[in-house]
Design an enzyme around this catalytic site. Structure first.
Site, PDB file in Angstrom:
ATOM      1  CG  HIS A  19      17.045   3.571 -63.964  1.00 40.80           C
ATOM      2  ND1 HIS A  19      15.890   2.852 -63.613  1.00 40.80           N
ATOM      3  CD2 HIS A  19      18.218   3.554 -64.417  1.00 40.80           C
ATOM      4  CE1 HIS A  19      16.612   1.983 -64.276  1.00 40.80           C
ATOM      5  NE2 HIS A  19      18.054   2.213 -64.641  1.00 40.80           N
ATOM      6  CE1 TYR A  64      25.621   7.563 -61.731  1.00 39.38           C
ATOM      7  CE2 TYR A  64      27.968   6.836 -61.224  1.00 39.38           C
ATOM      8  CZ  TYR A  64      26.803   7.980 -61.397  1.00 39.38           C
ATOM      9  OH  TYR A  64      27.026   9.362 -60.979  1.00 39.38           O
TER      10      TYR A  64
END
Length: 186
Positions: A19, A64
């Site tokens: 990611h 995030y």
């Protein structure tokens, strides 16, 4: 001025995960451009590269992945830029590992970081460099896969792909997303 955003998650535990290929690409660009002074601003790590054609801001949101749009939106507003000045680099489950796809606009395709950008920016006309990470095995949850580290067999594929993604960003800056797409979408 252009803004290049590498999407990822902050913290050492996520640093080498699938990611975080956007962060990894931003780091490759920072190394190429000899930019080593990252500072905290806009809930992100920010570094500026100055060249004859203008400034380029590298951004790694620290909000995030699912809230990346907050940091990117704040930076665009501060510098009075539009989404047309934005290049975003991120992982893509729908592309085979190491495959690149350059686009000048589009939807989120299920990517929550891109969904956050679309919600916060209100437009989809920003350039993107998608880096394929492939699909997880059937027995593995998607979240565990994207937050997992590359396997030994993936590293020789992904390291050059991240460098090619940095090449694609530089091509977008020089020639635009359409011409860069013609070169890198092969």
């Amino acid at each position: 001025m252009k803004i290049v955003v590498g999407l990822g998650n902050p913290g050492q535990e996520y640093s080498a995960t699938r990611h975080n290929v956007g962060f990894m690409t931003a780091d490759v660009l920072a190394g190429r451009w000899r930019v080593d002074s990252w500072r905290s601003k806009f809930d992100a790590l920010v570094a500026e590269y100055r060249e004859a054609a203008g400034s380029i801001l590298l951004i790694k949101p620290q909000t995030y992945m699912n809230h990346s749009g907050y940091a990117v939106g704040a930076a665009l507003r501060w510098y009075k830029l539009t989404v047309d000045d934005l290049i975003v680099v991120y992982d893509d489950l729908d592309l085979p590992p190491g495959r690149l796809r350059v686009r000048s606009q589009g939807g989120a395709g299920g990517h929550r970081g891109i969904e956050s950008l679309l919600v916060n920016l209100g437009k989809d006309t920003f350039s993107r460099v998608r880096i394929g990470i492939g699909r997880p095995p059937e027995f593995m949850e998607t979240a565990d896969y994207v937050l997992g580290r590359f396997g030994t067999a993936e590293i020789p594929i992904m390291e050059p792909a991240i460098k090619r993604a940095a090449d694609a960003v530089e091509a977008i800056i020089k020639y635009g997303a359409v011409r860069a797409g013609n070169e890198f979408n092969k």
